[in-house]
Scaffold this motif. Structure first.
Motif, PDB file in Angstrom:
ATOM      1  N   VAL A   1       0.834  -1.208   0.000  1.00  0.00           N
ATOM      2  CA  VAL A   1       0.000   0.000   0.000  1.00  0.00           C
ATOM      3  C   VAL A   1       0.864   1.252   0.000  1.00  0.00           C
ATOM      4  CG1 VAL A   1      -1.622   1.352   1.382  1.00  0.00           C
ATOM      5  CG2 VAL A   1      -2.014  -1.093   1.053  1.00  0.00           C
ATOM      6  N   LEU A   2       1.909   1.279   0.834  1.00  0.00           N
ATOM      7  CA  LEU A   2       2.776   2.452   0.939  1.00  0.00           C
ATOM      8  C   LEU A   2       3.469   2.746  -0.391  1.00  0.00           C
ATOM      9  CD1 LEU A   2       4.232   4.663   2.541  1.00  0.00           C
ATOM     10  CD2 LEU A   2       5.931   2.938   3.231  1.00  0.00           C
TER      11      LEU A   2
ATOM     12  N   ILE B   1       5.093   0.946   9.773  1.00  0.00           N
ATOM     13  CA  ILE B   1       5.147  -0.479   9.455  1.00  0.00           C
ATOM     14  C   ILE B   1       6.063  -1.231  10.435  1.00  0.00           C
ATOM     15  CG2 ILE B   1       5.943  -2.131   7.696  1.00  0.00           C
ATOM     16  CD1 ILE B   1       4.998  -0.088   5.588  1.00  0.00           C
ATOM     17  N   TRP B   2       7.141  -0.567  10.841  1.00  0.00           N
ATOM     18  CA  TRP B   2       8.052  -1.216  11.787  1.00  0.00           C
ATOM     19  C   TRP B   2       7.500  -1.259  13.206  1.00  0.00           C
ATOM     20  CZ3 TRP B   2      10.565   1.455  15.867  1.00  0.00           C
ATOM     21  CH2 TRP B   2      11.463   0.671  16.607  1.00  0.00           C
ATOM     22  N   TYR B   3       6.892  -0.190  13.653  1.00  0.00           N
ATOM     23  CA  TYR B   3       6.552  -0.072  15.074  1.00  0.00           C
ATOM     24  C   TYR B   3       5.163  -0.594  15.429  1.00  0.00           C
ATOM     25  CZ  TYR B   3       5.647   2.044  19.623  1.00  0.00           C
ATOM     26  OH  TYR B   3       5.324   2.231  20.938  1.00  0.00           O
ATOM     27  N   VAL B   4       4.180  -0.226  14.640  1.00  0.00           N
ATOM     28  CA  VAL B   4       2.789  -0.488  15.043  1.00  0.00           C
ATOM     29  C   VAL B   4       2.479  -1.970  15.246  1.00  0.00           C
ATOM     30  CG1 VAL B   4       0.380  -0.304  14.261  1.00  0.00           C
ATOM     31  CG2 VAL B   4       1.898   1.662  14.089  1.00  0.00           C
ATOM     32  N   PRO B   5       2.955  -2.912  14.372  1.00  0.00           N
ATOM     33  CA  PRO B   5       2.562  -4.318  14.559  1.00  0.00           C
ATOM     34  C   PRO B   5       3.247  -5.021  15.729  1.00  0.00           C
ATOM     35  CG  PRO B   5       3.249  -3.870  12.291  1.00  0.00           C
ATOM     36  CD  PRO B   5       3.696  -2.730  13.123  1.00  0.00           C
TER      37      PRO B   5
ATOM     38  N   ALA C   1      -4.025   5.083   4.834  1.00  0.00           N
ATOM     39  CA  ALA C   1      -4.162   3.757   4.234  1.00  0.00           C
ATOM     40  C   ALA C   1      -3.178   2.767   4.856  1.00  0.00           C
ATOM     41  CB  ALA C   1      -3.950   3.845   2.727  1.00  0.00           C
ATOM     42  N   VAL C   2      -1.941   3.215   5.097  1.00  0.00           N
ATOM     43  CA  VAL C   2      -0.944   2.338   5.731  1.00  0.00           C
ATOM     44  C   VAL C   2      -1.388   1.975   7.143  1.00  0.00           C
ATOM     45  CG1 VAL C   2       1.433   2.242   6.578  1.00  0.00           C
ATOM     46  CG2 VAL C   2       0.958   3.209   4.326  1.00  0.00           C
ATOM     47  N   MET C   3      -1.857   2.948   7.882  1.00  0.00           N
ATOM     48  CA  MET C   3      -2.310   2.685   9.254  1.00  0.00           C
ATOM     49  C   MET C   3      -3.506   1.744   9.258  1.00  0.00           C
ATOM     50  SD  MET C   3      -1.218   3.543  12.183  1.00  0.00           S
ATOM     51  CE  MET C   3      -1.785   3.060  13.822  1.00  0.00           C
ATOM     52  N   GLY C   4      -4.370   1.877   8.260  1.00  0.00           N
ATOM     53  CA  GLY C   4      -5.538   1.009   8.177  1.00  0.00           C
ATOM     54  C   GLY C   4      -5.183  -0.449   7.989  1.00  0.00           C
ATOM     55  N   CYS C   5      -4.018  -0.725   7.396  1.00  0.00           N
ATOM     56  CA  CYS C   5      -3.586  -2.118   7.218  1.00  0.00           C
ATOM     57  C   CYS C   5      -3.332  -2.815   8.553  1.00  0.00           C
ATOM     58  CB  CYS C   5      -2.309  -2.164   6.378  1.00  0.00           C
ATOM     59  SG  CYS C   5      -2.530  -1.602   4.677  1.00  0.00           S
ATOM     60  N   PHE C   6      -3.040  -2.060   9.614  1.00  0.00           N
ATOM     61  CA  PHE C   6      -2.792  -2.654  10.926  1.00  0.00           C
ATOM     62  C   PHE C   6      -4.012  -2.566  11.833  1.00  0.00           C
ATOM     63  CE2 PHE C   6       1.387  -0.985   9.511  1.00  0.00           C
ATOM     64  CZ  PHE C   6       1.968  -2.217   9.257  1.00  0.00           C
TER      65      PHE C   6
END
Length: 494
Positions: free
Chosen positions: A28-29, A396-400, A454-459
Motif C-alpha cells: 500500500v505504501l 510499518i516497523w513499530y505499530v505491529p 491507508a498504511v495505518m488502516g492495514c494494521f
C-alpha cells in the motif's frame, strides 16, 4: 454450532493477518506513493511510458484532492491587496447603452484609447483581439454601394479606414494587443505573432512550457502599430483558474503573457528575461523585477476576493465623457476589456468566485508588484515523498509489534485510535497551512493524509478483527449464554 464465511472475506482476513499486516502495508505504501508521484511527475526526471498508462487507468488519483486542498488554503487565507497598480477600463452595460452595442467600429475604439492615453497611463493592455477587417470602415461601406452611387463611394474611399485610425491611436499610446492561443486551426488564425524579444539565460525551455500551434491575433496592420503583443490564455483545471503562464510557446517561438508584457512596456525594457535549466523555467524577469515560476513557466496565483478589487474598475463611458478622476489612470497599468452581459469571458477562481477574465490578468500584475508569490518548487515534492516514506516505514516497523505501547493502547482503548488519528492529521494540516501563510509554499497535506491513513488502516483492520473474534468468543462462553443453551437444549444460531 456452524458458521458460514464468505471465502473471499476469509482470504482478505488471512492476508491482513499475515506477518501482522506488514506485507500488505508495504504494498500500500509503495503503490500509493507511486500513484502520488505519477500524478505530479517531477520535470527533472524523464517521464516513463508507464506514468501515462497509470494516469489513464487512474485519472486524477491524487490531483483532485491536492487541488481542493490548495483552494481551501486560499479560501481561508485570501490575498489582501496592499497596492493597486492596475485600473480596469470596462466596456460595461452602461457604456454599451450609451455608446452602442459591441463590436464597435474601430474608430470608436480608437477614441477610447485616445481618451485613456490623454490621462498618462504607464501602459494600456487590450483584452480584445481583432483578426478581421472592420466592415463599417468607409472603404468597406463603399464596396457595398450600388453603381449609381459612384461619387459617394469615391468620397468614402478617400477617407482613412477605421483600421488606419485605430493604428494611429495604438502607435501614439503605450498599447499592447492581446491574442488567443489555440491548439487547432480556425478561421483567421495564424502561426506567428509579433512580440518583444525573449532572452533565455541557460537552457532553452521551449520543451517545458505550454505550447500552441496557432494564435488568433489582431490584423497585421494593428500588430505593427501597437508597442507589444501578448497571449491572454489562462490554465484551466476542471474549469478553475489556479495558475497563469507568464511565457508560452507558439510553435518554435517563446511569447509572453499579457501581465509580463505590460511590465516590460511600463519599465521601458526592450526584452523579457527567462532563466531556465534542465528542470525547466526557474524565473521570468523584466528590468529589476524577477518572478519565480514553476518549471512550465507559470505561477500559482494567490487570489484576492473580487470584493476587495472592485474599486479598480472604471466605466469606459466615464472615460469617453471625461468625468473620471485622472488619478485613477495616471501612472497606472490600464487594462481594457468587456464586462457587459453576454460579452465577457467569465472564469472561476480558486476562491470559488466567478470573475471577468480581465480581472485575472489584473491580479497577476498586482501579485508581481507585491512580490507575494505562491510556490510549489520541485524540491518540495521530494520532501513530501521522503516524509511519507519515512513515517510510513516507521509505522510499518513499530505499530505491529505485539508488546509496543501502541499495541497496548489498541487493546485497552480501541476507539481511541480514531481520535488519535484525527488529531495527528489535524496537526499535519495545521502545519501545512502555517507554511502556506508564512512562506507561500503549497504543501500537499492531502496526499500525506491519504497514504499514511491507508498504511495505518492495514494494521487497524486485523487488530479490530482480532478484537471482534475475541469478543465473540467471550460472548459464547459467557454464563448467561451457557444457561440459555441448557434451557433450550441446543446451541444458538450464528
Amino acid at each position: 454450532m456452524k458458521r458460514y464465511f464468505d471465502p473471499s472475506l476469509a482470504q482478505i482476513r488471512s492476508l491482513l493477518k499475515a506477518a501482522r499486516g506488514r506485507p500488505v502495508a508495504l504494498v500500500v505504501l509503495f503503490g500509493l506513493s507511486l500513484l502520488n508521484l505519477c500524478s505530479e511527475w517531477p520535470s527533472v526526471i524523464a517521464r516513463p511510458a508507464f506514468v501515462d498508462t497509470l494516469n489513464e487507468a487512474l485519472p486524477d488519483s491524487f490531483k483532485t484532492a491536492r487541488q481542493i486542498l490548495f483552494d481551501q488554503y486560499q479560501r481561508h487565507f485570501p490575498r489582501i491587496p496592499t497596492a493597486q497598480p492596475v485600473t480596469i477600463v470596462e466596456i460595461d452595460e452602461e457604456t454599451l447603452a450609451t455608446v452602442g452595442q459591441w463590436p464597435w467600429p474601430r474608430n470608436r475604439l480608437a477614441s477610447l484609447i485616445d481618451a485613456i492615453a490623454a490621462l498618462k497611463p504607464l501602459a494600456i493592455g487590450l483584452d480584445i483581439y481583432m483578426p478581421e477587417p472592420d466592415q463599417t470602415s468607409p472603404d468597406k461601406v463603399a464596396g457595398n454601394l450600388p453603381k449609381t452611387a459612384a461619387a459617394l463611394a469615391a468620397g468614402l474611399r478617400a477617407l482613412p479606414s477605421h483600421e488606419a485610425i485605430l493604428a494611429r491611436s495604438l502607435r501614439a499610446a503605450p498599447t499592447i494587443l492581446g491574442a488567443a492561443a489555440l491548439d487547432h486551426a480556425a478561421f483567421a488564425t495564424s502561426t506567428d505573432l509579433r512580440s518583444a524579444p525573449i532572452l533565455v539565460h541557460g537552457i532553452d525551455p521551449l520543451d517545458h512550457v505550454q505550447r500552441f500551434d496557432f494564435v488568433l491575433a489582431s490584423l497585421p496592420e494593428l500588430q505593427a502599430a501597437a508597442h507589444g503583443q501578448a497571449m491572454l490564455s489562462v490554465a484551466l483545471e476542471q474549469g478553475v483558474v489556479r495558475h497563469i503562464p507568464l511565457i508560452m510557446g507558439l510553435r518554435e517561438k517563446l511569447v509572453p503573457s499579457l501581465p509580463i508584457e505590460m511590465l516590460r512596456l511600463a519599465t521601458g525594457s526592450s526584452a523579457i528575461d527567462v532563466f531556465a535549466d534542465t528542470s525547466g523555467v526557474q524565473a521570468v524577469g523584466v528590468a529589476d523585477v524577477l518572478v519565480p515560476t514553476q518549471p512550465e513557466g507559470d505561477i500559482w496565483l494567490h487570489f484576492a476576493s473580487i470584493r476587495s478589487t472592485l474599486s479598480r474598475y472604471v466605466s469606459a463611458r466615464d472615460i469617453l465623457q471625461g468625468t473620471v478622476d485622472p488619478e485613477r489612470i495616471r501612472d497606472k497599468l490600464v487594462l481594457v476589456g468587456l464586462t457587459g452581459a453576454g460579452l465577457t469571458d467569465m472564469r472561476t477562481t480558486a476562491l470559488g468566485e466567478l470573475v471577468p477574465g480581465i480581472e485575472i490578468q489584473a491580479q497577476v500584475i498586482e501579485t508581481i508588484f507585491e512580490g507575494r508569490f505562491l510556490r510549489r518548487p520541485t524540491w518540495l515534492k521530494w520532501v513530501e515523498c521522503a516524509f511519507i516514506m519515512t513515517f510510513g516505514l516507521l509505522i510499518i516497523w513499530y505499530v505491529p509489534r505485539p508488546h509496543s505501547r501502541f499495541a497496548l493502547f489498541i487493546r485497552t482503548l480501541p476507539k481511541g485510535v480514531t481520535a488519535l488519528g484525527i488529531c495527528l492529521h489535524l496537526l499535519n494540516l495545521l502545519c501545512c497551512f502555517f507554511v502556506f501563510m508564512r512562506f507561500g509554499l503549497l504543501v500537499d497535506a492531502a496526499s500525506i493524509f491519504i497514504i499514511l491513513s491507508a498504511v495505518m488502516g492495514c494494521f487497524l483492520s486485523p487488530a479490530l478483527l482480532r478484537l471482534d473474534e475475541k469478543t465473540r468468543t467471550e460472548a459464547m462462553h459467557a454464563p448467561g449464554r451457557e444457561d440459555d443453551n441448557d434451557r433450550t437444549g441446543r446451541a444458538p444460531g450464528p
